[in-house]
Design an enzyme around this catalytic site. Structure first.
Site, PDB file in Angstrom:
ATOM      1  N   PHE A 149     -30.796  -8.962-102.040  1.00 36.16           N
ATOM      2  CA  PHE A 149     -29.820  -9.947-102.544  1.00 36.16           C
ATOM      3  C   PHE A 149     -29.762  -9.974-104.054  1.00 36.16           C
ATOM      4  CE2 PHE A 149     -33.573 -12.623-103.118  1.00 36.16           C
ATOM      5  CZ  PHE A 149     -33.250 -13.323-104.274  1.00 36.16           C
ATOM      6  N   LYS A 173     -25.623  -1.237 -95.758  1.00 34.55           N
ATOM      7  CA  LYS A 173     -25.916  -2.544 -95.134  1.00 34.55           C
ATOM      8  C   LYS A 173     -26.435  -3.419 -96.264  1.00 34.55           C
ATOM      9  CE  LYS A 173     -28.593  -5.226 -93.829  1.00 34.55           C
ATOM     10  NZ  LYS A 173     -28.707  -6.570 -94.473  1.00 34.55           N
ATOM     11  N   ARG A 177     -27.024 -12.292 -97.794  1.00 31.88           N
ATOM     12  CA  ARG A 177     -26.911 -13.542 -98.541  1.00 31.88           C
ATOM     13  C   ARG A 177     -25.791 -13.534 -99.577  1.00 31.88           C
ATOM     14  NH1 ARG A 177     -33.143 -14.991 -99.456  1.00 31.88           N
ATOM     15  NH2 ARG A 177     -33.535 -12.801 -99.136  1.00 31.88           N
ATOM     16  N   CYS A 281     -36.710  -7.512-109.782  1.00 30.66           N
ATOM     17  CA  CYS A 281     -37.933  -6.767-109.444  1.00 30.66           C
ATOM     18  C   CYS A 281     -38.636  -6.278-110.694  1.00 30.66           C
ATOM     19  CB  CYS A 281     -37.610  -5.591-108.550  1.00 30.66           C
ATOM     20  SG  CYS A 281     -36.612  -4.386-109.402  1.00 30.66           S
ATOM     21  N   GLU A 380     -46.043 -11.894-105.227  1.00 26.26           N
ATOM     22  CA  GLU A 380     -44.763 -11.838-105.931  1.00 26.26           C
ATOM     23  C   GLU A 380     -44.061 -13.170-105.657  1.00 26.26           C
ATOM     24  OE1 GLU A 380     -41.548  -9.383-104.315  1.00 26.26           O
ATOM     25  OE2 GLU A 380     -40.935  -8.908-106.347  1.00 26.26           O
TER      26      GLU A 380
END
Ligand code: NAD
Length: 495
Positions: A149, A173, A177, A281, A380
């Site tokens: 997302f 794919k 969200r 990330c 995380e």
């Protein structure tokens, strides 16, 4: 109200079983759209469309493929603002961040436009007497992209422009969200004139993914998301005979040496920890303060975060938007509570932030004196929570990064070139910043971490991306010497 369908073989396709899921605007908490969840029949249709398109597409000339990629690139540039608004509406990040995401995605399309140069192959003349050996790279087949997302269009653009440039066909794919922006860029693929079936899109969640992982006509899978899911994708995909690259989560450290420029380091820590509400990330989630720099660094960061403006991403004054969901907001707040309970010093407490807005907003948290045993350090968090760990030496900082389960990115702030070089050489992470907090590689290098941040052996986009999307074929060839041929070809004969 948008109802997001699937895009299969150039057509918008409704789900046959009317299964839908709400898509929320994180800044208001209200429904922004709904997605239709693909049934097994739609998933199969999308894979079959990609399979049928493969033969002709992989045989399409370099010139035609390049022209189509340029057209697509130009359409994305023309629609940059619209794409950014779709991202902000369903993700929450501020518009400047969303525009930055689009810009990084465009960079990946531009790299793909140059595939004629990248895929030229190699040739060794006269490897043996009269024998030439050469390597060509050919497409893999039907490739699938499963994306997270937090970068709803940049991550898909890490994947499919390179995949189709190499002659593959694709099924995307995206995250369930925030599906509107990826849906729109696949619409632009059609507008650019790509043949039907070259890029398809199906919406859904884990069940959709699992069907793609085991589908016998899928050849390769690119995944970006959290580490537990990345592990599952890698295991299941490879067990089903597919080529897999699966990028996972992260815990990125920023080491600040005592000689660092404090203002530069504090500015970097604030933008890298709290930008996009920490839902990156490559976000910095741990600052490692070495030697005696801790007090002045924490003070400098703290002064800056007091001024940070939190609000709807659509408001040009906002510097940080909401989190993706109420559930995620609760999770972030729980981490701050657990840090307090475990003895961290709370310099700024984002969990107590309150606003009249109804969205999933939290404040920014700065924790000092965090230790490696604390939950807030180990996991995380993916929210605006920055932990400061204090150590005495550079070696301790390096060891701490090595012991961490993730190895996505790491940064150092120093004025000492020798220390920076040691860091570059010895740090256990796939992407390294030197006085740069978020070292995301440009489109012509490749993106990928180490350890639990990447499963498989190929990083995403750039040269490694091209490698992932192609199979090598090596040809060893010998032709009769025309000068000794029995048939007169008009060459002077050897005597
Ligand atoms: P996620 O793992 O929950 O979801 C990623 C994708 O996997 C989505 O398309 C989702 O529908 C699908 N999925 C979710 N659960 C699944 C399951 N059980 N089985 C099969 N498929 C499943 O990740 P997210 O919350 O969307 O994104 C945030 C995560 O992504 C963070 O951990 C972040 O660090 C990571 N991320 C990593 C990178 C990188 O390059 N390493 C880049 C961006 C985000």
């Amino acid at each position: 109200m948008r109802s997001i369908q699937h895009r299969i073989d150039g057509q918008s396709v409704d789900s046959s079983d009317l299964n839908t899921q709400d898509v929320l605007n994180p800044a208001t908490g209200e429904k922004a759209a709904e997605i239709q969840i693909a049934s097994p029949a739609e998933i199969d249709r999308a894979v079959q469309a990609a399979k049928s398109a493969f033969e002709e597409w992989s045989d399409t000339s370099i010139a035609t493929r390049t022209k189509l990629l340029y057209k697509f690139r130009n359409l994305v540039v023309e629609n940059e603002q619209k794409i950014a608004e779709l991202i902000t509406e369903e993700h929450g990040k501020v518009l400047t961040d969303a525009r930055g995401e689009v810009a990084r995605g465009i960079e990946n399309i531009e790299y793909a436009c140059g595939f004629a140069e990248t895929l030229k192959g190699s040739y060794s003349e006269q490897a043996s007497s009269g024998v030439d050996v050469y390597t060509i790279r050919q497409p893999v087949g039907v490739c699938v992209g499963i994306t997270p997302f937090n970068f709803p269009i940049m991550v898909p653009l890490w994947m499919f422009p390179n995949a189709v440039a190499c002659g593959n066909t694709f099924v995307l794919k995206p995250s369930d969200r925030n599906p509107s922006a990826p849906d729109f860029i696949v619409e632009l693929i059609g507008e650019a004139g790509f043949p039907n079936g070259v890029v398809n899109l199906v919406n859904g969640g884990p069940e959709t993914v699992n069907q793609l992982l085991t589908h016998e006509d899928v050849d390769a899978i690119s995944f970006v998301g959290s580490t537990p899911v990345a592990k599952h994708i890698y295991k299941s995909g490879t067990a089903n005979g597919k080529r897999v690259q699966a990028l996972g989560g992260a815990k990125n450290h920023m080491v600040v040496l005592p000689d660092a420029d404090i203002d530069l380091a504090a500015d970097a820590a604030v933008s890298a920890a709290y930008g996009s509400a920490g839902e990156r990330c490559m976000a910095i989630s741990v600052v490692v303060a070495v030697g005696d720099i801790g007090d002045s660094l924490v003070n400098a960061i703290s002064q800056r975060i007091d001024k940070l403006k939190i609000g709807s991403g659509m408001n040009p004054d906002s510097e940080m938007g909401p989190l993706i969901s109420q559930e995620h907001k609760n999770r972030v707040i729980d981490y701050v509570r657990s840090a307090k309970a475990e003895g961290a010093t709370v310099v700024s407490d984002g969990s107590s932030y309150s606003t009249s807005e109804k969205g999933f907003f939290v404040g920014v948290t700065l924790l000092d004196n965090v230790t490696t045993g604390m939950e807030v350090y180990r996991d995380e968090i993916f929210g605006p929570v920055l932990s400061v760990v204090r150590v005495q030496t550079f070696d301790e900082a390096l060891k701490m990064i090595k012991m961490n389960q993730y190895g996505n990115g790491a940064a150092i702030f120093t004025r000492d070139g020798g220390a920076a070089r040691q860091f570059q050489k010895n740090v256990q992470a796939g992407m390294v910043g030197i006085n740069v907090p978020i070292p995301v590689p440009v489109g012509y290098h490749s993106f990928g971490g180490w350890d639990e941040s990447l499963f498989g052996d190929t990083a995403m986009y750039g040269p490694e991306g091209m490698h992932f999307f192609t199979k090598q074929k090596v040809i060893t060839s010998r032709w009769p010497d025309p000068t000794t041929s029995q048939v007169d070809l008009g060459f002077p004969q050897n005597t």
